[in-house]
Motif scaffolding. Structure first.
Motif, PDB file in Angstrom:
ATOM      1  N   ILE A 256       0.745  -1.103   0.005  1.00  0.00           N
ATOM      2  CA  ILE A 256      -0.023  -0.183  -0.193  1.00  0.00           C
ATOM      3  C   ILE A 256       0.840   1.174  -0.086  1.00  0.00           C
ATOM      4  O   ILE A 256       1.897   1.173   0.536  1.00  0.00           O
ATOM      5  CB  ILE A 256      -0.923   0.175   1.323  1.00  0.00           C
ATOM      6  CG1 ILE A 256      -1.839  -1.201   1.204  1.00  0.00           C
ATOM      7  CG2 ILE A 256      -1.769   1.255   1.360  1.00  0.00           C
ATOM      8  CD1 ILE A 256      -2.722  -1.335   2.555  1.00  0.00           C
ATOM      9  N   LEU A 280      -1.568  -0.926  -3.968  1.00  0.00           N
ATOM     10  CA  LEU A 280      -2.646  -0.025  -3.884  1.00  0.00           C
ATOM     11  C   LEU A 280      -2.483   1.410  -3.462  1.00  0.00           C
ATOM     12  O   LEU A 280      -1.729   1.281  -2.502  1.00  0.00           O
ATOM     13  CB  LEU A 280      -3.942  -0.536  -2.792  1.00  0.00           C
ATOM     14  CG  LEU A 280      -4.926   0.437  -2.475  1.00  0.00           C
ATOM     15  CD1 LEU A 280      -5.965   0.527  -3.906  1.00  0.00           C
ATOM     16  CD2 LEU A 280      -5.651  -0.180  -1.281  1.00  0.00           C
ATOM     17  N   ASN A 311      -6.174   0.804  -9.303  1.00  0.00           N
ATOM     18  CA  ASN A 311      -5.432   0.452  -7.932  1.00  0.00           C
ATOM     19  C   ASN A 311      -5.196   2.003  -7.217  1.00  0.00           C
ATOM     20  O   ASN A 311      -4.206   2.115  -6.529  1.00  0.00           O
ATOM     21  CB  ASN A 311      -4.088  -0.081  -8.298  1.00  0.00           C
ATOM     22  CG  ASN A 311      -3.202   0.775  -9.324  1.00  0.00           C
ATOM     23  OD1 ASN A 311      -3.705   1.559  -9.879  1.00  0.00           O
ATOM     24  ND2 ASN A 311      -1.924   0.422  -9.241  1.00  0.00           N
ATOM     25  N   ALA A 369      -6.996   1.224   5.128  1.00  0.00           N
ATOM     26  CA  ALA A 369      -6.888   0.261   4.111  1.00  0.00           C
ATOM     27  C   ALA A 369      -5.886  -0.937   4.798  1.00  0.00           C
ATOM     28  O   ALA A 369      -5.805  -2.283   4.722  1.00  0.00           O
ATOM     29  CB  ALA A 369      -6.436   0.899   2.915  1.00  0.00           C
ATOM     30  N   TYR A 373      -6.217  -4.728   5.244  1.00  0.00           N
ATOM     31  CA  TYR A 373      -5.383  -5.904   4.619  1.00  0.00           C
ATOM     32  C   TYR A 373      -4.744  -6.578   5.857  1.00  0.00           C
ATOM     33  O   TYR A 373      -4.324  -7.809   5.205  1.00  0.00           O
ATOM     34  CB  TYR A 373      -4.465  -5.146   3.610  1.00  0.00           C
ATOM     35  CG  TYR A 373      -3.641  -6.097   2.857  1.00  0.00           C
ATOM     36  CD1 TYR A 373      -4.310  -6.539   1.920  1.00  0.00           C
ATOM     37  CD2 TYR A 373      -2.651  -5.747   2.404  1.00  0.00           C
ATOM     38  CE1 TYR A 373      -3.796  -7.312   0.909  1.00  0.00           C
ATOM     39  CE2 TYR A 373      -1.759  -6.387   1.392  1.00  0.00           C
ATOM     40  CZ  TYR A 373      -2.478  -7.469   0.848  1.00  0.00           C
ATOM     41  OH  TYR A 373      -1.878  -8.063  -0.083  1.00  0.00           O
ATOM     42  N   LEU A 381      -6.053  -6.670  -2.367  1.00  0.00           N
ATOM     43  CA  LEU A 381      -5.943  -5.217  -2.258  1.00  0.00           C
ATOM     44  C   LEU A 381      -7.037  -4.944  -2.997  1.00  0.00           C
ATOM     45  O   LEU A 381      -7.723  -3.896  -2.664  1.00  0.00           O
ATOM     46  CB  LEU A 381      -4.663  -4.595  -2.926  1.00  0.00           C
ATOM     47  CG  LEU A 381      -3.353  -4.829  -2.133  1.00  0.00           C
ATOM     48  CD1 LEU A 381      -2.007  -4.597  -2.878  1.00  0.00           C
ATOM     49  CD2 LEU A 381      -3.505  -4.113  -0.931  1.00  0.00           C
ATOM     50  N   ALA A 382      -7.598  -5.514  -4.008  1.00  0.00           N
ATOM     51  CA  ALA A 382      -8.699  -5.161  -4.751  1.00  0.00           C
ATOM     52  C   ALA A 382     -10.033  -5.131  -3.845  1.00  0.00           C
ATOM     53  O   ALA A 382     -10.971  -4.460  -3.848  1.00  0.00           O
ATOM     54  CB  ALA A 382      -9.013  -5.843  -5.990  1.00  0.00           C
ATOM     55  N   LYS A 385      -9.797  -2.229  -1.336  1.00  0.00           N
ATOM     56  CA  LYS A 385     -10.541  -1.018  -2.113  1.00  0.00           C
ATOM     57  C   LYS A 385     -11.963  -1.227  -2.021  1.00  0.00           C
ATOM     58  O   LYS A 385     -12.645  -0.174  -2.011  1.00  0.00           O
ATOM     59  CB  LYS A 385      -9.866  -0.800  -3.523  1.00  0.00           C
ATOM     60  CG  LYS A 385     -10.474   0.406  -4.189  1.00  0.00           C
ATOM     61  CD  LYS A 385      -9.981   0.564  -5.641  1.00  0.00           C
ATOM     62  CE  LYS A 385     -10.705   1.744  -6.318  1.00  0.00           C
ATOM     63  NZ  LYS A 385     -10.129   2.066  -7.606  1.00  0.00           N
TER      64      LYS A 385
END
Length: 420
Positions: A256, A280, A311, A369, A373, A381-382, A385
């Motif tokens: 990230i 991300l 991303n 985030a 995670y 990571l998708a 988000k």
């Protein structure tokens, strides 16, 4: 001449209060002729062991804050004071101007305009499948020895500190905590010019329970990689430095990346670096025009916030009453979500202070985030988000301003998809 990257702190609101000396406050001055100041919004028991968590309205807002802005009638620059605790008064008013030179604007906090962090922390604590997460803060440097950050900093275990050898063979000598691409050396903290990056890092993952502030993410699982790509007192750099920093971050394990900076000039190299990355990116939307008035970056792009890549999460600056700060850029297509970014208290060099801008809003999202995670090793990571955007809390003032029409909700994002 190539436009330079710059850090997104609202020019008229880039003021720092050393909380150790608060009331009367010591303010670190910017180069502007007139400065704004604020004190915290009076929160209760966000983190009792952290004395300055009282002022972190973005994490929890009980509606006990009122800011009064005195604006010169012919300019957009004003002074701020608060009604709690013990007003610090009208600081910064030029003696040559009388009271008739100003108009008064009052902003009251609205209870519940915060990221709802306490349920998120509860859900995170109950998680059983955690993992280590590295967050790259590509910014000015970070005070890696700050008491609230020293246990939050990434350490390159494959490098032997101070031996002058590139032990891990990654092309960077003694890059123990990151790299300085502005000066091309391993000195990731150079002093007060690194307040901006230090402030960003504290919001993301400052230690809890040590008497300072409280970061959003758990610093036993989330570590900050300090990558200095901006320098000088104005916090500027070049797109090439940012690109180098992005490539370094990913090559050394970051997943990230916080980018609280941007440029008006399109860079294909920067676009390619982000689009081709597996990280991300949480990106600040920018702080308006030369008068500090926010505008649509759908129409007048700022990069990387306006890049249309999957991303990226682009973040606007939310006030404590649920409206966008007047300086915050917006865009129903280019900006995803809003988060608290005005009068945010966090770590600075050798202390704590307030800053305002989309630079401060982005790390709110980055911290959430990273927490999500880290909480579940099965998430992509998708997925992270998607959770953040799908659970944005709708606010009428944000409709048509950001794609989600809402603000960051950490509690909802952490528990997304879980049965009640």
């Amino acid at each position: 001449m190539r436009r330079r990257f710059s850090a997104f702190v609202t020019a008229a609101a880039f003021s720092i209060i050393s909380l150790a000396q608060a009331f009367p406050a010591y303010a670190k001055q910017s180069d502007e002729a007139f400065h704004t100041f604020a004190v915290g919004p009076g929160l209760i028991n966000l983190s009792p062991e952290d004395q300055y968590a009282t002022y972190q309205w973005g994490l929890k807002n009980d509606g006990e804050f009122q800011a009064i802005e005195l604006k010169q009638k012919f300019t957009d620059i004003g002074a701020i004071y608060s009604n709690v605790p013990n007003p610090i008064g009208l600081i910064g008013l030029p003696r040559s101007n009388g009271p008739d030179s100003y108009s008064q604007v009052v902003t009251n906090a609205v209870p519940g305009i915060d990221i709802n962090v306490l349920p998120a922390w509860k859900a995170y604590s109950a998680a059983t499948n955690k993992r280590q997460v590295i967050v790259a803060v590509i910014d000015t440097g970070i005070d890696i020895n700050h008491p609230d950050l020293k246990n939050s900093i990434w350490v390159n275990e494959d490098e032997i500190p101070g031996d002058g050898i590139d032990n891990d063979g990654n092309g960077f000598v003694d890059d123990v905590n990151g790299w300085n691409f502005f000066d091309n050396n391993n000195q990731v903290y150079t002093g007060n010019e690194d307040d901006h990056g230090t402030h960003v890092a504290g919001t993301i993952a400052a230690s809890r329970g040590d008497g300072g502030i409280t970061g959003i993410a758990d610093n036993s699982q989330v570590k900050i990689m300090s990558i200095k790509a901006l320098g000088t007192s104005s916090g500027t750099g070049t797109p090439e430095m940012i690109v180098q920093a992005i490539k370094y971050a990913e090559a050394n394990g970051a997943s990230i990346c916080n980018l609280s900076s941007g440029t008006l000039k399109y860079s294909q190299e920067l676009a390619d670096a982000i689009q081709n990355s597996n990280m991300l990116f949480i990106v600040a939307a920018g702080n308006g025009d030369t008068n500090g008035i926010g505008y649509s970056i759908d129409d007048n792009p700022i990069y990387p916030a306006a890049f249309p890549y999957d991303n990226i999460i682009s973040v606007a600056n939310l006030m404590f009453d649920g409206s966008l700060d007047t300086s915050s850029n917006f865009g129903a297509a280019s900006v995803d979500i809003a988060a608290p970014g005005s009068y945010i208290v966090s770590t600075i060099s050798n202390g704590y202070g307030f800053m305002s801008g989309t630079s401060m809003a982005a790390p709110m999202v980055t911290g959430v985030a990273a927490m999500i995670y880290a909480s579940d090793a099965n998430l992509s990571l998708a997925d992270v988000k998607n959770r953040i955007l799908q659970t944005a809390r709708p606010l009428e003032q944000l409709q048509g301003k950001v794609a989600t029409g809402g603000m960051l909700d950490a509690g909802a994002a952490m528990t997304y998809g879980q049965s009640s």
